[in-house]
Scaffold this motif. Structure first.
Motif, PDB file in Angstrom:
ATOM      1  N   LYS A 160       0.817  -1.223   0.000  1.00 42.95           N
ATOM      2  CA  LYS A 160       0.000   0.000   0.000  1.00 42.95           C
ATOM      3  C   LYS A 160       0.848   1.269   0.000  1.00 42.95           C
ATOM      4  N   TYR A 161       2.137   1.129   0.307  1.00 45.11           N
ATOM      5  CA  TYR A 161       3.011   2.304   0.328  1.00 45.11           C
ATOM      6  C   TYR A 161       3.905   2.311  -0.894  1.00 45.11           C
ATOM      7  N   LYS A 162       4.004   3.486  -1.473  1.00 48.90           N
ATOM      8  CA  LYS A 162       4.876   3.688  -2.633  1.00 48.90           C
ATOM      9  C   LYS A 162       5.765   4.887  -2.334  1.00 48.90           C
ATOM     10  N   PRO A 163       6.908   4.997  -2.988  1.00 49.97           N
ATOM     11  CA  PRO A 163       7.802   6.129  -2.697  1.00 49.97           C
ATOM     12  C   PRO A 163       7.134   7.495  -2.767  1.00 49.97           C
ATOM     13  N   ASN A 164       6.089   7.624  -3.586  1.00 46.92           N
ATOM     14  CA  ASN A 164       5.403   8.923  -3.703  1.00 46.92           C
ATOM     15  C   ASN A 164       4.054   8.945  -2.981  1.00 46.92           C
ATOM     16  N   ASP A 165       3.716   7.866  -2.249  1.00 46.64           N
ATOM     17  CA  ASP A 165       2.452   7.788  -1.509  1.00 46.64           C
ATOM     18  C   ASP A 165       2.689   7.061  -0.189  1.00 46.64           C
ATOM     19  N   LEU A 166       3.097   7.825   0.827  1.00 50.58           N
ATOM     20  CA  LEU A 166       3.462   7.245   2.125  1.00 50.58           C
ATOM     21  C   LEU A 166       2.586   7.746   3.263  1.00 50.58           C
ATOM     22  N   LEU A 167       1.423   8.270   2.983  1.00 53.93           N
ATOM     23  CA  LEU A 167       0.653   8.949   4.022  1.00 53.93           C
ATOM     24  C   LEU A 167       0.438   8.073   5.257  1.00 53.93           C
ATOM     25  N   GLY A 168      -0.043   6.857   5.089  1.00 56.38           N
ATOM     26  CA  GLY A 168      -0.284   5.975   6.238  1.00 56.38           C
ATOM     27  C   GLY A 168       0.984   5.699   7.023  1.00 56.38           C
ATOM     28  N   PHE A 169       2.071   5.470   6.308  1.00 57.99           N
ATOM     29  CA  PHE A 169       3.361   5.233   6.950  1.00 57.99           C
ATOM     30  C   PHE A 169       3.794   6.481   7.713  1.00 57.99           C
ATOM     31  N   GLU A 170       3.656   7.645   7.078  1.00 60.04           N
ATOM     32  CA  GLU A 170       4.060   8.905   7.709  1.00 60.04           C
ATOM     33  C   GLU A 170       3.262   9.179   8.975  1.00 60.04           C
ATOM     34  N   LEU A 171       1.954   8.923   8.940  1.00 56.45           N
ATOM     35  CA  LEU A 171       1.120   9.138  10.122  1.00 56.45           C
ATOM     36  C   LEU A 171       1.561   8.223  11.262  1.00 56.45           C
ATOM     37  N   GLY A 172       1.803   6.959  10.934  1.00 56.10           N
ATOM     38  CA  GLY A 172       2.285   6.014  11.949  1.00 56.10           C
ATOM     39  C   GLY A 172       3.630   6.437  12.517  1.00 56.10           C
ATOM     40  N   ALA A 173       4.513   6.905  11.643  1.00 58.67           N
ATOM     41  CA  ALA A 173       5.845   7.334  12.081  1.00 58.67           C
ATOM     42  C   ALA A 173       5.760   8.570  12.965  1.00 58.67           C
ATOM     43  N   ILE A 174       4.924   9.526  12.603  1.00 61.16           N
ATOM     44  CA  ILE A 174       4.775  10.736  13.419  1.00 61.16           C
ATOM     45  C   ILE A 174       4.303  10.358  14.825  1.00 61.16           C
ATOM     46  N   PHE A 175       3.294   9.486  14.902  1.00 59.47           N
ATOM     47  CA  PHE A 175       2.781   9.079  16.213  1.00 59.47           C
ATOM     48  C   PHE A 175       3.850   8.345  17.011  1.00 59.47           C
ATOM     49  N   TRP A 176       4.573   7.434  16.358  1.00 61.77           N
ATOM     50  CA  TRP A 176       5.597   6.668  17.061  1.00 61.77           C
ATOM     51  C   TRP A 176       6.708   7.584  17.585  1.00 61.77           C
TER      52      TRP A 176
END
Length: 194
Positions: A160-176
């Protein structure tokens, strides 16, 4: 055709509001922990306040949480570079470090108990009740972060994550990273303010 356009607009609106909503929730968590630590400082003036050294497990858990932020940062960087496999390995390591952090917090509580310092009851003190209570509240947030990491890992497996589409990953990383920084603040707070 109109339905597809409406769906795209809804998706774009969700994406646009996701980060601001996360920031609002994190600000409320900061306020919550600021209130708890303020109550801790005020309670230090009590005659029955007891000072003690932090358990060794809290030091270990601090190193684990710092390591988890580093591995997650590297995972995100490799994902942006299209190195999916390396990114996935690092996010799994982050997940394991998160579980290890929770275990070390439990060990810290056990170390306090072995010294006769309890959260409630006969062996409890105001200071241990505060430290265990505030730490337990943080552990609950870390547990939520571990669940978020599990979702990130699942979505990683599903491509679900692509180099130009990381929104879910970014949200998880910000929270972590937020809960990591929160623990570092709490650790130094408890270490220096006794």
């Amino acid at each position: 055709m109109e339905e597809q356009t409406l769906q795209q607009e809804l998706t774009a609106a969700k994406r646009k509001s996701a980060k601001p909503m996360l920031w609002v929730s994190m600000i409320s968590m900061v306020m919550f922990f600021a209130g708890l630590t303020s109550a801790y400082v005020i309670s230090m003036k009590r005659d029955d306040w007891v000072t003690f050294d932090l358990p060794d497990a809290f030091f270990i858990s601090t190193f684990l949480i710092i390591g988890s932020s580093i591995t997650l940062m590297l995972s995100q960087r490799f994902l942006k570079q299209g190195k999916r496999q390396l990114s996935l390995i690092l996010v799994v390591i982050t997940f394991i470090l998160g579980i290890a952090f929770i275990w070390q917090q439990y060990e810290g509580f056990e170390q306090l108990k072995s010294l006769g310092l309890y959260f409630t009851g006969k062996g409890s003190t105001v200071s241990t009740s505060f430290i265990i209570g505030i730490t337990l509240m943080h552990v609950l947030h870390i547990f939520a972060g571990v669940v978020v990491l599990f979702v990130v890992i699942y979505n990683h497996f599903k491509y679900k994550y692509k180099p130009n589409d990381l929104l879910g990953f970014e949200l998880g990383a910000i929270f972590w990273h937020f809960v990591d920084i929160l623990w570092i603040y709490l650790f130094f707070f408890f270490y220096f303010i006794r």
